[in-house]
Design a protein around this motif. Structure first.
Motif, PDB file in Angstrom:
ATOM      1  N   ASP A  98       0.826  -1.208   0.000  1.00 55.03           N
ATOM      2  CA  ASP A  98       0.000   0.000   0.000  1.00 55.03           C
ATOM      3  C   ASP A  98       0.858   1.254   0.000  1.00 55.03           C
ATOM      4  O   ASP A  98       0.566   2.232  -0.709  1.00 55.03           O
ATOM      5  CB  ASP A  98      -0.936   0.012   1.212  1.00 55.03           C
ATOM      6  N   HIS A 155      -5.465  -4.579  -0.937  1.00 54.27           N
ATOM      7  CA  HIS A 155      -4.884  -3.392  -1.581  1.00 54.27           C
ATOM      8  C   HIS A 155      -5.870  -2.221  -1.526  1.00 54.27           C
ATOM      9  O   HIS A 155      -6.956  -2.260  -2.100  1.00 54.27           O
ATOM     10  CB  HIS A 155      -4.533  -3.709  -3.030  1.00 54.27           C
ATOM     11  N   HIS A 156      -5.480  -1.176  -0.829  1.00 48.32           N
ATOM     12  CA  HIS A 156      -6.367  -0.054  -0.543  1.00 48.32           C
ATOM     13  C   HIS A 156      -6.768   0.696  -1.817  1.00 48.32           C
ATOM     14  O   HIS A 156      -7.961   0.895  -2.092  1.00 48.32           O
ATOM     15  CB  HIS A 156      -5.665   0.886   0.445  1.00 48.32           C
ATOM     16  N   HIS A 208      -1.221   4.238   8.147  1.00 44.42           N
ATOM     17  CA  HIS A 208      -1.481   3.818   6.769  1.00 44.42           C
ATOM     18  C   HIS A 208      -1.243   5.000   5.838  1.00 44.42           C
ATOM     19  O   HIS A 208      -1.663   6.125   6.126  1.00 44.42           O
ATOM     20  CB  HIS A 208      -2.912   3.299   6.618  1.00 44.42           C
TER      21      HIS A 208
END
Length: 317
Positions: free
Chosen positions: A56, A158-159, A256
């Motif tokens: 990511d 997977h963002h 993140h």
């Protein structure tokens, strides 16, 4: 007569007067980006080596670097100097995709560059993400699903890929109007359920709700002012918003790389829902890191919309 279908995401929308920084506060990325603009690609090499297989974060950093107008040329120089460099090939691929999406390169050429990167980095989902970015705008539904599966095979959570897939699915069947059983909601709910407990994909149902609003408003089924819409105040919508906000309170993933993307979607939803105190908490966390989506939906200046919403709730908090 049904309203006309909406324009694809990213087309037919007013250009924002305010420049947003897609780096989202990643200071190492910002430093490497400045060095690359001066032709010092070794700084980017060091950044991507350090990023490793944090997929990511790698996707975030590569896509941000690829947006710069000079990146393709410098990445090509890097690849000439180091022909076996997977990092150089991946950066060149995604930069080529960005140029194709901007009408500055033929899509087939960008596709070839991505497949060359796949050959050098078969385990890396990032060149497949580049292809997904391209076909999300240009390709068929079958192309998009196939490429999403390629990304997900390499990194199931997977963002960025999930956000692209959600946006594309939201555009299906714009003429049916409000439909609580629309496939975009099923996809987002399933993705959130399948992800680990601490995954930011927990916010994906909120993203799906905003993306579907974008499509419905562009097609004339919803008012252009999202606050005036009933889209965020139905029972199902409130359940989705509460679940996402509760997840944020318990699991906030400020580590993140795209956490501010999620925070903007969640703040937008809470503001539209009329939950000022909850929206205020989210605006405090966002700080200066506003994102164009979803504040631009359906055809608004995103910075003006963001500032108005933030000032409204923080002024009352």
């Amino acid at each position: 007569m049904s309203p006309p279908p909406p324009p694809p995401l990213g087309r037919g929308r007013k250009r924002a007067a305010h420049a947003f920084d897609s780096a989202l506060g990643d200071t190492e990325l910002i430093t490497a980006r400045a060095a690359l603009a001066q032709g010092r690609w070794t700084a980017v090499r060091g950044l991507l080596v350090a990023t490793g297989d944090d997929w990511d974060r790698r996707a975030h950093r590569v896509t941000v670097l690829a947006q710069e107008s000079s990146t393709q040329a410098w990445a090509r120089d890097w690849l000439l100097a180091e022909p076996e460099s997977a990092d150089a090939a991946v950066l060149l691929a995604v930069a080529s995709v960005q140029r194709a999406l901007n009408g500055k390169e033929k899509p087939d050429r960008a596709r070839e560059t991505c497949h060359s990167a796949v050959a050098l980095a078969p385990a890396d989902p990032t060149p497949w993400l580049g292809l997904l970015m391209l076909e999300r705008t240009l390709g068929s539904d079958e192309d998009v699903v196939r490429l999403f599966d390629e990304v997900r095979h390499r990194h199931p959570d997977h963002h960025h890929a999930h956000h692209l897939m959600t946006a594309r699915l939201a555009e299906r069947r714009p003429g049916v109007g409000q439909d609580p059983l629309h496939e975009v909601y099923d996809f987002a709910g399933w993705s959130a359920e399948q992800a680990p407990a601490d995954s930011p994909l927990a916010i994906l149902p909120v993203v799906a709700h905003a993306e579907r609003y974008r499509v419905l408003a562009a097609a004339g089924w919803e008012p252009a002012d999202p606050v005036a819409s009933g889209h965020w105040v139905g029972r199902r919508a409130r359940q989705v918003m509460k679940a996402a906000f509760d997840w944020w309170l318990e699991w906030e993933r400020d580590d993140h790389p795209r956490s501010n993307v999620d925070l903007n979607f969640l703040a937008h939803a809470k503001f539209c829902e009329g939950r000022g105190a909850e929206a205020a908490a989210l605006f405090h966390r966002i700080g200066p890191h506003a994102t164009p989506a979803p504040w631009a939906y359906p055809d608004r200046d995103p910075y003006t919309a963001f500032r108005a919403a933030r000032d409204s709730v923080l002024g009352a908090a």
